[in-house]
Design a protein around this motif. Structure first.
Motif, mmCIF file in Angstrom:
data_model
loop_
_atom_site.group_PDB
_atom_site.id
_atom_site.type_symbol
_atom_site.label_atom_id
_atom_site.label_comp_id
_atom_site.label_asym_id
_atom_site.label_seq_id
_atom_site.Cartn_x
_atom_site.Cartn_y
_atom_site.Cartn_z
ATOM 1 N N THR A 232 1.010 -1.717 -0.186
ATOM 2 C CA THR A 232 0.278 0.165 -0.317
ATOM 3 C C THR A 232 0.326 1.385 0.034
ATOM 4 O O THR A 232 0.319 2.279 -0.517
ATOM 5 N N GLU A 233 2.019 1.074 0.646
ATOM 6 C CA GLU A 233 2.897 2.057 0.832
ATOM 7 C C GLU A 233 3.616 2.456 -0.600
ATOM 8 O O GLU A 233 3.688 3.674 -0.982
ATOM 9 N N TYR A 234 3.528 2.087 -1.068
ATOM 10 C CA TYR A 234 4.435 1.601 -2.330
ATOM 11 C C TYR A 234 3.412 2.292 -3.778
ATOM 12 O O TYR A 234 4.026 3.388 -4.507
ATOM 13 N N GLN A 236 0.737 3.634 -2.937
ATOM 14 C CA GLN A 236 0.885 5.048 -2.429
ATOM 15 C C GLN A 236 2.074 6.161 -2.582
ATOM 16 O O GLN A 236 1.863 7.092 -2.700
ATOM 17 N N GLY A 237 2.911 6.041 -2.823
ATOM 18 C CA GLY A 237 4.215 6.455 -3.583
ATOM 19 C C GLY A 237 5.076 6.927 -2.071
ATOM 20 O O GLY A 237 5.784 7.901 -2.366
ATOM 21 N N LYS A 238 5.154 5.844 -1.169
ATOM 22 C CA LYS A 238 5.555 7.349 0.188
ATOM 23 C C LYS A 238 6.704 5.772 0.297
ATOM 24 O O LYS A 238 7.566 5.371 1.626
ATOM 25 N N ARG A 239 6.722 4.664 -0.190
ATOM 26 C CA ARG A 239 7.876 3.447 -0.339
ATOM 27 C C ARG A 239 8.681 2.986 -1.743
ATOM 28 O O ARG A 239 8.021 3.040 -2.546
ATOM 29 N N SER A 243 13.246 -1.637 -1.224
ATOM 30 C CA SER A 243 13.590 -1.028 0.211
ATOM 31 C C SER A 243 13.831 -2.315 1.389
ATOM 32 O O SER A 243 13.905 -3.239 0.611
#
Length: 383
Positions: A232-234, A236-239, A243
């Protein structure tokens, strides 16, 4: 065709020599005994290549051999079942490693290779009180009980040898299985450049074991709550695509690895409305610089793992059947299949060398190896 038959005959002869010398199964030494250990191994090979049961398989062989005296299925089965399970396991592993040594003569493992590690599960329907020998799993083909073997196989074209095998019992952990198979390969001088595993092995203990062994690995992640959050973070561009990820299981088990996320090929919003299922996450311990050098190679490398599925299908072509609950007999039938599979690879390597070719796909069909072996077996009983 003559070259194929010659290579098959030579490979079969080597496999027979290995089985006769490494797997010693006592037979009667009385002066009037009709059959000896050589006859036993020929009979076992006949059952393997016909995928037959002992009684019907030996009856069919007797009919084909006409006037020849062929041992009965009960004689074959009784001889094997008298061998203690632990001793049988040691002998069979020695025999498998001996076939591997023959394959190595062709330079197959001169450099590190990619290998796949997986479990081969055979459904069991018979009631048994010895549950520790069997494993439990999802219901398939009407049962949740399986006879299970873990195996390590090279997945690169032209060198898909069976490297190592371990029987898996109900109480055996995946981390222990991984450690045993990787260690056995190293003892044979085989270096695995990348170990490919499926989601079943996605667990802290397995990852920590591989890290302790310093064994590079690649496996898809199970969709745990933590992995779903990372996806989900990926989205949304947050991950980032690559990583560091720390996984926890319970209060004590913790592991860290590199998480690499890829979009699934050909999977869009129309085909899959759930955004989490439009991506696949991999766990690996490959150095970051190696991943960044050619990140899109990882899915391609992992697709090689399907070579082990193909290998299992070919192994099944060499496995005899039985309803016996005797562990020694069941172990022998499965290992015999692995050994004959390696003999088939050996025949292909011989033929490729004869014509100075690089072996990419089998040059000799399984049916030819089986036909040659059966011809040799029939001649041995007729003679």
């Amino acid at each position: 065709m003559a070259h194929e038959y010659a290579a098959s005959a030579e490979a079969y002869e080597k496999a027979t020599q290995i089985m006769s010398s490494k797997v010693s199964i006592p037979t009667s030494d009385r002066y009037n005994a009709k059959y000896g250990e050589k006859d036993l191994h020929h009979a076992l090979t006949a059952l393997s290549i016909s995928n037959g049961y002992a009684e019907s398989g030996m009856s069919d062989l007797a009919m084909e051999a006409s006037a020849a005296k062929v041992p009965s299925g009960s004689w074959v089965r009784d001889a094997v079942e008298k061998v203690e399970e632990g001793r049988m396991t040691v002998m069979l592993n020695d025999a498998l490693q001996s076939t591997l040594a023959e394959v190595k003569r062709f330079g197959v493992f001169a450099t590190p290779v990619m290998a796949g590690l997986d479990k081969h599960k055979m459904p069991r329907y018979d009631p048994t009180t010895d549950r520790g020998y069997l494993t439990r799993g999802k219901k398939e083909r009407g049962t949740t009980t399986y006879e299970t073997y873990g195996s390590l196989q090279c997945v690169e074209a032209g060198m898909r040898a069976q490297i190592a095998c371990e029987h898996v019992g109900l109480f055996d952990e995946n981390s222990e299985l991984v450690a045993k198979l990787v260690t056995r390969a190293r003892l044979e001088g085989i270096r695995v450049s990348l170990l490919l595993l499926d989601r079943e092995f996605f667990a802290c203990k397995v990852i920590n074991t591989l890290r302790g062994l310093r064994q590079p690995f690649l496996m898809p992640c199970r969709l745990t709550s933590g992995i779903k959050a990372a996806l989900t973070e990926y989205i949304q561009g947050k991950r980032p695509m690559i990583s560091r990820y720390v996984m926890q299981e319970g209060r004590e088990d913790e592991s860290s690895f590199t998480l690499v996320i890829f979009p699934k090929a050909g999977c869009d919003e129309k085909r899959e409305p759930n955004p989490l299922k439009r991506y696949i996450a991999f766990a690996t311990n490959l150095p970051m610089e190696k991943i960044l050098w050619n990140v899109h190679r990882l899915p391609k490398d992992y697709r090689l793992r399907w070579g082990i599925e193909r290998g299992y299908a070919d192994v099944e072509k060499f496995r005899a059947r039985t309803t016996s609950r005797n562990h020694s007999l069941r172990l022998l039938y499965f290992y015999y299949a692995l050994i004959l599979y390696n003999a088939w690879l050996l025949a292909n390597l011989m033929l490729a060398k004869r014509f100075s070719k690089f072996l990419e796909e089998p040059m000799i069909r399984v049916a030819i190896v089986k036909a040659v072996a059966r011809s040799v077996i029939l001649d041995s009983f007729r003679g």
